[in-house]
Design an enzyme around this catalytic site. Structure first.
Site, PDB file in Angstrom:
ATOM      1  N   SER A  80       0.853  -1.188   0.000  1.00  0.00           N
ATOM      2  CA  SER A  80       0.000   0.000   0.000  1.00  0.00           C
ATOM      3  C   SER A  80       0.886   1.234   0.000  1.00  0.00           C
ATOM      4  O   SER A  80       2.022   1.184   0.485  1.00  0.00           O
ATOM      5  CB  SER A  80      -0.877   0.013   1.254  1.00  0.00           C
ATOM      6  OG  SER A  80      -1.450   1.295   1.443  1.00  0.00           O
TER       7      SER A  80
ATOM      8  N   TYR B 114      -0.810   0.550  10.935  1.00  0.00           N
ATOM      9  CA  TYR B 114      -1.110  -0.092   9.659  1.00  0.00           C
ATOM     10  C   TYR B 114       0.016   0.177   8.654  1.00  0.00           C
ATOM     11  O   TYR B 114       0.504  -0.727   7.965  1.00  0.00           O
ATOM     12  CB  TYR B 114      -2.445   0.440   9.128  1.00  0.00           C
ATOM     13  CG  TYR B 114      -2.851  -0.118   7.789  1.00  0.00           C
ATOM     14  CD1 TYR B 114      -3.388  -1.400   7.673  1.00  0.00           C
ATOM     15  CD2 TYR B 114      -2.701   0.642   6.623  1.00  0.00           C
ATOM     16  CE1 TYR B 114      -3.756  -1.906   6.444  1.00  0.00           C
ATOM     17  CE2 TYR B 114      -3.069   0.138   5.389  1.00  0.00           C
ATOM     18  CZ  TYR B 114      -3.598  -1.132   5.300  1.00  0.00           C
ATOM     19  OH  TYR B 114      -3.957  -1.635   4.082  1.00  0.00           O
TER      20      TYR B 114
END
Lengths: 282, 441
Positions: free
Chosen positions: A175, A188
């Site tokens: 990501s 995250y």
């Protein structure tokens, strides 16, 4: 085997309920893939049968997991029906990202079911939010176990098998959150940063073995996982990510940004001075 | 590990490439086959993944080329599997013999000719390579050596069997007597596809060797216009006095450049070539050497590189006589889509061999060379697969690099029978290739 025109036959999706994962699988089936293994929490080790498995009987964990998991389980059942309609043979097996000692067995089971694995997609993950992680550090560590630790064991077991068979692609869903970690979601982001580094290193280690690792770096993905959140600029969708991944598999892409213009943006973002970076709103 | 591809240079996979020089070495390799199995490889002229074995072993047999013999009374040749047709022609032509069948290149091995049951321009008269085969020596799983004849079912599972029944060590086959090393060739042009089929049907049997080159980019009323090349071995009295009738010295080869950009062969360049070729091919009769008649592309070494790094796909199918509408449908679709195929070749097949996976059957076969980067190609060829299967036709495995397993039983109705024989000869699946995995053979 991947054929001369870049189509594949067999796909293993780890995290069989992932929206992006299922979108990729569906496109690969439309493009000719015929042997699909969906590995998901609570899945059984049997063939998915003619009818999708009924949530509850095969997946005792669901009730405790709450409504979001029930929704994704329903999405997987619907996907199984769709994939079969498109002509694929679909198997559902069990998989638990938090139990690395079982990951080797999962890969072996998939190979027993469909033979060589042309594409392996570990697509499991949890987003969570930073405030909750701050309040409950144990849950933060647990998210790292799924988002990073689980990918390391599953990725290494998959890589071992792919190396033996001398071909195949491991699709790692990284990501942009991991390209440069932001204060707004740094737990995250840290997991994704670790995963991104792991995937690049694994790809280099596998160079010359016939096996490829494709690192996918989507921006903000509007989907089930981000329900209720305001999309960031240059956001994308599971469908767009899946299209890009399928094209990337065809082309043998090593690093895939979705949308593509994020590559340029992050060249700039990575160079931003810290005082400026930490003031970013999100 | 060595990365291997077929002649189309697509989908490389790594394998342990091991040379073998003798039948004993073949047997030793089979006896200690690795878990991913092994497959024989000759000169790598299969277009797809037939001689690749990802993660396993590939046995290079091209060093097995030292043993051959000719019985001058019968013309029966016995040769090691790694001998190329090029080697054989150099030995045989000056002695007045020619190989019974040669495909568009002579740089293939005897083993490969059997495994693919290759065909040539004389298929309508002489059938394929397997029809001329008297016996073959096969090293099967476990390292046992069998001498097989056309009476054995394993023989016909091996002819066209893509190397999956064992390693071919040696073979005997009947050659053709020739008076000269020249060909008497008639060239003729046709207006469109119907005219091409009509002329070929009417006149094919007058020649031993025939083929049509189709201009696929011609559209409208000229769709399917072709140049027919038909010939026979020239008689001695057709040569000018003083020439050596059996001289065979194929011209020194040009090398293709080591690198070419993708897209060099595009609609523009291929259309220009096609126009020029069609224009220059006026009706005429010529006497020419064997090599330019049978193997024009062999003149350029490594011509497959001209397609660029992405490589190319060869698509060859056959549909039975009576299924001309399927052929017409495919040609018009190709023409309408403007598919760039550098060399498109049409040929009338005669009777096939009893080879269970052998490709030829009586009908029309069309072969295309398509750069693999063309958009929409995968879907288009899948559509053609279905039309071909519906028409009772099939796709040639030695050329294939992209088909799916599901249509195979329809295309090859004797597949189940072949599998049974293969399974009893090789129960553990020692002989494996990428093609076998891709098509679940």
């Amino acid at each position: 085997m991947k054929n001369a025109l870049g189509s594949v036959d067999s796909v293993l999706l780890l995290g069989g309920r992932s929206e992006i994962g299922l979108a990729i699988v569906e496109r690969l089936v439309r493009d000719g893939a015929r042997h699909i293994v969906l590995a998901a929490r609570g899945g059984t080790t049997a063939d998915a049968g003619d009818e999708p498995q009924v949530a509850g009987s095969a997946r005792p964990a669901e009730a405790a997991d709450g409504p979001q998991v029930a929704e994704s389980a329903h999405a997987m059942d619907a996907a199984v029906v769709r994939l079969k309609k498109l002509g694929a043979e679909v198997f559902v097996i069990g998989f638990d990202a938090t139990r690395p000692e079982t990951h080797g067995q999962v890969i072996d089971s998939a190979v027993d079911l469909v033979g060589d694995l042309d594409v392996v997609i570990p697509a499991f993950g949890v987003l969570g939010d930073q405030a909750t992680y701050d309040a409950d550090p144990v849950s933060a560590a647990e998210s790292i176990t799924v988002n990073f630790g689980g990918h390391v064991s599953a990725g290494l077991f998959a890589a071992r098998r792919l190396r033996e068979q001398g071909h195949g692609t491991l699709v790692v869903l990284s990501s942009v959150a991991g390209v440069r970690v932001r204060r707004a979601n740094f737990v995250y982001g840290a997991a994704k940063a670790g995963l991104d580094g792991f995937a690049q290193g694994l790809g280099d280690a596998l160079h010359g073995s016939g096996v490829r690792v494709m690192v996918v770096r989507p921006g903000f993905v509007i989907g089930r996982m981000t329900k209720g959140m305001t999309p960031a600029p240059m956001s994308t969708t599971p469908a767009a990510v899946a299209d890009a991944v399928v094209q990337g598999l065809r082309d043998g892409t090593e690093t895939l940004w979705v949308p593509g213009k994020l590559r340029l943006l992050f060249t700039v973002m990575r160079a931003l001075p810290r005082p400026l970076w930490r003031r970013l709103p999100r | 590990m060595t990365f291997l591809t077929g002649w189309g240079r697509t989908a490389p996979t790594p394998a342990k490439l091991v040379p073998a020089r003798t039948p004993e070495e073949l047997a030793a390799l089979v006896a200690k086959a690795p878990p991913r199995g092994l497959i024989a490889r000759g000169l790598g002229r299969s277009y797809g993944d037939a001689a690749q074995n990802a993660g396993g072993m590939v046995v290079d047999v091209t060093a097995m080329r030292d043993r051959w013999s000719l019985d001058p009374a019968t013309g029966v040749v016995t040769a090691s599997a790694g001998m190329s047709l090029h080697d054989l022609m150099r030995a045989l032509v000056p002695r007045g013999w020619f190989v019974p069948v040669t495909p568009g290149t002579r740089h293939i091995t005897v083993g490969g000719a059997i495994a693919a049951d290759v065909h040539g321009k004389n298929h309508h008269i002489d059938s394929s390579f397997g029809a001329h085969l008297r016996s073959l020596t096969l090293v099967t799983a476990g390292g046992n050596v069998h001498v097989l004849t056309p009476e054995d079912e394993l023989f016909w599972a091996t002819v066209g069997g893509m190397g999956l029944t064992g390693l071919i060590a040696e073979a005997s086959f009947a050659c053709v007597p020739i008076e000269t090393s020249r060909m008497r060739v008639d060239v003729e042009r046709t207006r469109d596809l119907d005219h091409t089929l009509e002329v070929m049907t009417a006149t094919d049997d007058r020649y031993r060797y025939t083929v049509a080159w189709i201009d696929l980019l011609a559209r409208g009323p000229r769709m399917g216009r072709s140049v027919l090349t038909r010939g026979d071995h020239a008689r001695r009295d057709e040569l000018p006095a003083g020439t050596d009738p059996l001289a065979f010295a194929p011209a020194a080869r040009l090398a293709a450049p080591p690198w070419a950009p993708n897209g060099l062969l595009n609609r523009l360049s291929v259309r220009a070539f096609n126009e020029a070729w069609y224009a220059k091919s006026r009706e005429r009769r010529v006497v020419q050497d064997l090599a330019p008649f049978f193997h024009p592309l062999d003149f350029v070494d490594g011509w497959n590189r001209v397609y660029g790094s992405r490589g190319f796909v060869q698509y060859q199918f056959v549909v039975p006589f009576g299924e001309e509408p399927a052929l017409r449908r495919i040609v018009s679709r190709l023409s309408a889509e403007g598919v760039v195929s550098f060399l498109t070749v049409l040929k009338r097949f005669g009777p096939g061999t009893p080879g269970m996976l052998s490709f030829p059957l009586p009908g029309w076969t069309l072969a295309l060379d398509i750069p693999s980067g063309q958009a929409g190609l995968a879907g288009l060829l899948r559509e053609f697969d279905e039309w071909v299967a519906e028409a009772g036709g099939r796709v040639y495995l030695a050329k294939d690099s992209r088909m799916r397993a599901e249509l195979l039983p329809a295309m090859y109705p004797r597949l189940a029978e072949w599998r049974k024989i293969r399974d009893s000869a090789d129960p553990a699946g020692v002989f494996r290739s990428d093609l076998a995995r891709r098509l679940s053979l």
